[in-house]
Write a protein that holds these residues in place. Sequence first.
Motif, PDB file in Angstrom:
ATOM      1  N   PRO A 369       0.951  -1.116  -0.040  1.00  0.00           N
ATOM      2  CA  PRO A 369       0.114   0.043   0.081  1.00  0.00           C
ATOM      3  C   PRO A 369       0.767   1.224   0.020  1.00  0.00           C
ATOM      4  O   PRO A 369       0.341   2.290  -0.436  1.00  0.00           O
ATOM      5  N   VAL A 370       1.795   1.246   0.788  1.00  0.00           N
ATOM      6  CA  VAL A 370       2.625   2.525   0.854  1.00  0.00           C
ATOM      7  C   VAL A 370       3.404   2.707  -0.636  1.00  0.00           C
ATOM      8  O   VAL A 370       3.549   3.917  -0.993  1.00  0.00           O
ATOM      9  N   LEU A 371       3.882   1.673  -1.236  1.00  0.00           N
ATOM     10  CA  LEU A 371       4.150   1.882  -2.530  1.00  0.00           C
ATOM     11  C   LEU A 371       3.178   2.613  -3.453  1.00  0.00           C
ATOM     12  O   LEU A 371       3.669   3.488  -4.380  1.00  0.00           O
ATOM     13  N   GLY A 372       1.976   1.896  -3.398  1.00  0.00           N
ATOM     14  CA  GLY A 372       0.870   2.798  -4.148  1.00  0.00           C
ATOM     15  C   GLY A 372       0.582   4.163  -3.490  1.00  0.00           C
ATOM     16  O   GLY A 372       0.446   5.148  -4.457  1.00  0.00           O
ATOM     17  N   LEU A 373       0.931   4.438  -2.425  1.00  0.00           N
ATOM     18  CA  LEU A 373       0.832   5.756  -2.074  1.00  0.00           C
ATOM     19  C   LEU A 373       1.732   6.546  -2.460  1.00  0.00           C
ATOM     20  O   LEU A 373       1.357   7.821  -2.708  1.00  0.00           O
ATOM     21  N   GLY A 374       2.934   6.251  -2.569  1.00  0.00           N
ATOM     22  CA  GLY A 374       4.074   6.662  -3.331  1.00  0.00           C
ATOM     23  C   GLY A 374       3.803   7.151  -4.692  1.00  0.00           C
ATOM     24  O   GLY A 374       4.084   8.392  -5.095  1.00  0.00           O
ATOM     25  N   TRP A 375       3.369   6.427  -5.347  1.00  0.00           N
ATOM     26  CA  TRP A 375       2.926   6.671  -6.909  1.00  0.00           C
ATOM     27  C   TRP A 375       1.843   7.661  -6.783  1.00  0.00           C
ATOM     28  O   TRP A 375       1.974   8.597  -7.684  1.00  0.00           O
ATOM     29  N   ALA A 376       0.972   7.569  -5.900  1.00  0.00           N
ATOM     30  CA  ALA A 376      -0.304   8.553  -5.995  1.00  0.00           C
ATOM     31  C   ALA A 376       0.209   9.699  -5.796  1.00  0.00           C
ATOM     32  O   ALA A 376      -0.163  10.857  -6.242  1.00  0.00           O
ATOM     33  N   SER A 377       1.109   9.974  -4.668  1.00  0.00           N
ATOM     34  CA  SER A 377       1.732  11.205  -4.339  1.00  0.00           C
ATOM     35  C   SER A 377       2.307  12.002  -5.217  1.00  0.00           C
ATOM     36  O   SER A 377       1.953  13.113  -5.707  1.00  0.00           O
ATOM     37  N   ALA A 378       3.136  11.278  -6.179  1.00  0.00           N
ATOM     38  CA  ALA A 378       3.674  11.497  -7.448  1.00  0.00           C
ATOM     39  C   ALA A 378       2.851  12.080  -8.523  1.00  0.00           C
ATOM     40  O   ALA A 378       2.946  13.208  -9.122  1.00  0.00           O
ATOM     41  N   VAL A 379       1.611  11.473  -8.661  1.00  0.00           N
ATOM     42  CA  VAL A 379       0.659  11.828  -9.474  1.00  0.00           C
ATOM     43  C   VAL A 379      -0.459  13.007  -9.233  1.00  0.00           C
ATOM     44  O   VAL A 379      -0.630  13.979  -9.978  1.00  0.00           O
ATOM     45  N   PHE A 380      -0.749  12.663  -7.942  1.00  0.00           N
ATOM     46  CA  PHE A 380      -1.996  13.842  -7.546  1.00  0.00           C
ATOM     47  C   PHE A 380      -1.579  14.620  -6.298  1.00  0.00           C
ATOM     48  O   PHE A 380      -2.302  15.479  -6.219  1.00  0.00           O
ATOM     49  N   GLY A 381      -0.406  14.496  -6.199  1.00  0.00           N
ATOM     50  CA  GLY A 381       0.191  15.342  -5.004  1.00  0.00           C
ATOM     51  C   GLY A 381      -0.033  14.518  -3.599  1.00  0.00           C
ATOM     52  O   GLY A 381      -0.885  13.766  -3.313  1.00  0.00           O
ATOM     53  N   THR A 382       0.785  15.090  -2.630  1.00  0.00           N
ATOM     54  CA  THR A 382       0.875  14.423  -1.441  1.00  0.00           C
ATOM     55  C   THR A 382      -0.253  14.466  -0.468  1.00  0.00           C
ATOM     56  O   THR A 382      -0.921  13.459   0.009  1.00  0.00           O
ATOM     57  N   ALA A 383      -0.846  15.572  -0.483  1.00  0.00           N
ATOM     58  CA  ALA A 383      -2.121  16.010   0.228  1.00  0.00           C
ATOM     59  C   ALA A 383      -3.199  15.147  -0.104  1.00  0.00           C
ATOM     60  O   ALA A 383      -4.208  14.271   0.584  1.00  0.00           O
ATOM     61  N   ALA A 384      -3.493  14.996  -1.313  1.00  0.00           N
ATOM     62  CA  ALA A 384      -4.857  14.280  -1.909  1.00  0.00           C
ATOM     63  C   ALA A 384      -4.515  12.787  -1.853  1.00  0.00           C
ATOM     64  O   ALA A 384      -5.456  11.948  -1.657  1.00  0.00           O
ATOM     65  N   ALA A 385      -3.403  12.213  -2.069  1.00  0.00           N
ATOM     66  CA  ALA A 385      -2.954  10.915  -1.751  1.00  0.00           C
ATOM     67  C   ALA A 385      -3.135  10.330  -0.388  1.00  0.00           C
ATOM     68  O   ALA A 385      -3.811   9.454  -0.130  1.00  0.00           O
ATOM     69  N   VAL A 386      -2.602  11.250   0.561  1.00  0.00           N
ATOM     70  CA  VAL A 386      -2.828  11.125   2.000  1.00  0.00           C
ATOM     71  C   VAL A 386      -4.357  10.673   2.367  1.00  0.00           C
ATOM     72  O   VAL A 386      -4.867   9.918   2.895  1.00  0.00           O
ATOM     73  N   GLN A 387      -5.207  11.667   1.830  1.00  0.00           N
ATOM     74  CA  GLN A 387      -6.609  11.758   2.099  1.00  0.00           C
ATOM     75  C   GLN A 387      -7.259  10.439   1.571  1.00  0.00           C
ATOM     76  O   GLN A 387      -8.178   9.822   2.334  1.00  0.00           O
ATOM     77  N   GLY A 388      -6.880   9.938   0.413  1.00  0.00           N
ATOM     78  CA  GLY A 388      -7.390   8.865  -0.365  1.00  0.00           C
ATOM     79  C   GLY A 388      -7.028   7.660   0.401  1.00  0.00           C
ATOM     80  O   GLY A 388      -7.843   6.676   0.847  1.00  0.00           O
ATOM     81  N   PHE A 389      -5.734   7.634   0.725  1.00  0.00           N
ATOM     82  CA  PHE A 389      -5.080   6.545   1.659  1.00  0.00           C
ATOM     83  C   PHE A 389      -5.775   6.364   3.245  1.00  0.00           C
ATOM     84  O   PHE A 389      -6.387   5.185   3.315  1.00  0.00           O
TER      85      PHE A 389
END
Length: 420
Positions: A369-389
């Motif tokens: 899941p953390v690797l997916g979070l890192g990818w999402a952070s690069a695509v959508f930005g850290t704040a949006a990725a963290v909220q989704g996570f």
Amino acid sequence: MTVFSELRMRPVTAAASGWNASTMARLVISGAAIFVLLVGANLATPLYPLLQANLGLSSLEVTAAFASYVLALVGTLLLAGHWSDHIGRRAALLVAVLTGLAGGWIFAEAGTLAALCAGRALQGIAVALATGASAAALRELLPSRPEWASRFTLLASSGGVAAGPVIGGLLSLLPGATTAPYIVHSLLLAGLLVPLYLIRARPAIMVPAVSRPLHALAPRRPSISRQARGAFWLASGVGFLSFAVFGFSLSLAPGYFAQVLGTDSRPLIGVLAGLPLGASALSQLVTVRGRLTVPAGLAVLGVSVILLGAAGAWHSPVLLVGAAVAAGVGQGLAFRTVFNEVAGRVEPAMHAQIISTVYVITYLGSAVPVLGLGWASAVFGTAAAVQGFVLVCGAAALALSAATLTTALTRQGGQRTGAL
């Protein structure tokens, strides 16, 4: 019995020599080994923002460095989780400590992402070798107190992971912010080698055939008895979910927390990152029993994780701290209960292998899941990725809470019917 005869799986026939340590001393050494190794594996948590700036790493590369540790740990658990049954607990812990020393040194001197990953991978191998050996040693030292053996195992594990970020943040204030923590930690690990070498080792519980000793070390497919199967999968599921939250706390969360609080204090970031693990470790000292412990713990975890996201959106330090502590307590109570269940149902000869397999699935939760979070952070930005996570993790915890609650109530109703 010498360390070399243990590693060769050739027990000597001469009279036993070495330090005939008491049960208490053996408990402390077994717990201290996994505790100190996990402290070293998590010293880097508050250092990631600094390493990211110094080496020019992206969020995805930071999560890759973190995941290299977890993937090496998981791979070693799969391949070598049963080794301590054959070479002995003492020999396995000695090899783990030596590997941890090498991993810490490489990580401290790393100047590239590849070197960071190599150091982290060696630390993962060290923790994996010590995980099964330490858990099995504690169980063998407390044969009539299996619940306390499980508590000590989780206290040492969660405590080491929680203490690592705090200690790393404090030691980073010394000259050489990214190397000083590892110099101090290396001295502690080297000190552990002394009692591990001197102690009189107990024989391995499964001595291999003399003609094919190395065959015993080959990877094996885990086999779980029918009575332990349900407990095994529940413990693995709870572990996967909760370690997804912990993996976030130990990888991208330090940078995220720093943005929320508007601070670059590494000790403060380390404390915040370690709060869920610290609360989980301390919860092992509290006795809570009952059929609703697991669903209640999972419900607290789910709500608290969602509140972590809310704390970031509202920039609320008080809510951030409260949610982190509550998440750790909920996880600690739920995971301890299901961990005790599976540990109590597994036969002693399979304990190290099955517990290692539980940790395989558990630690995958802190990697995938953390690797997916890192990818999402690069695509959508850290704040949006963290909220989704946090929304996904919170919803999953609440769903698992509802499922375990239904099971507990069904069993309770069935017992009442049977009693009538």
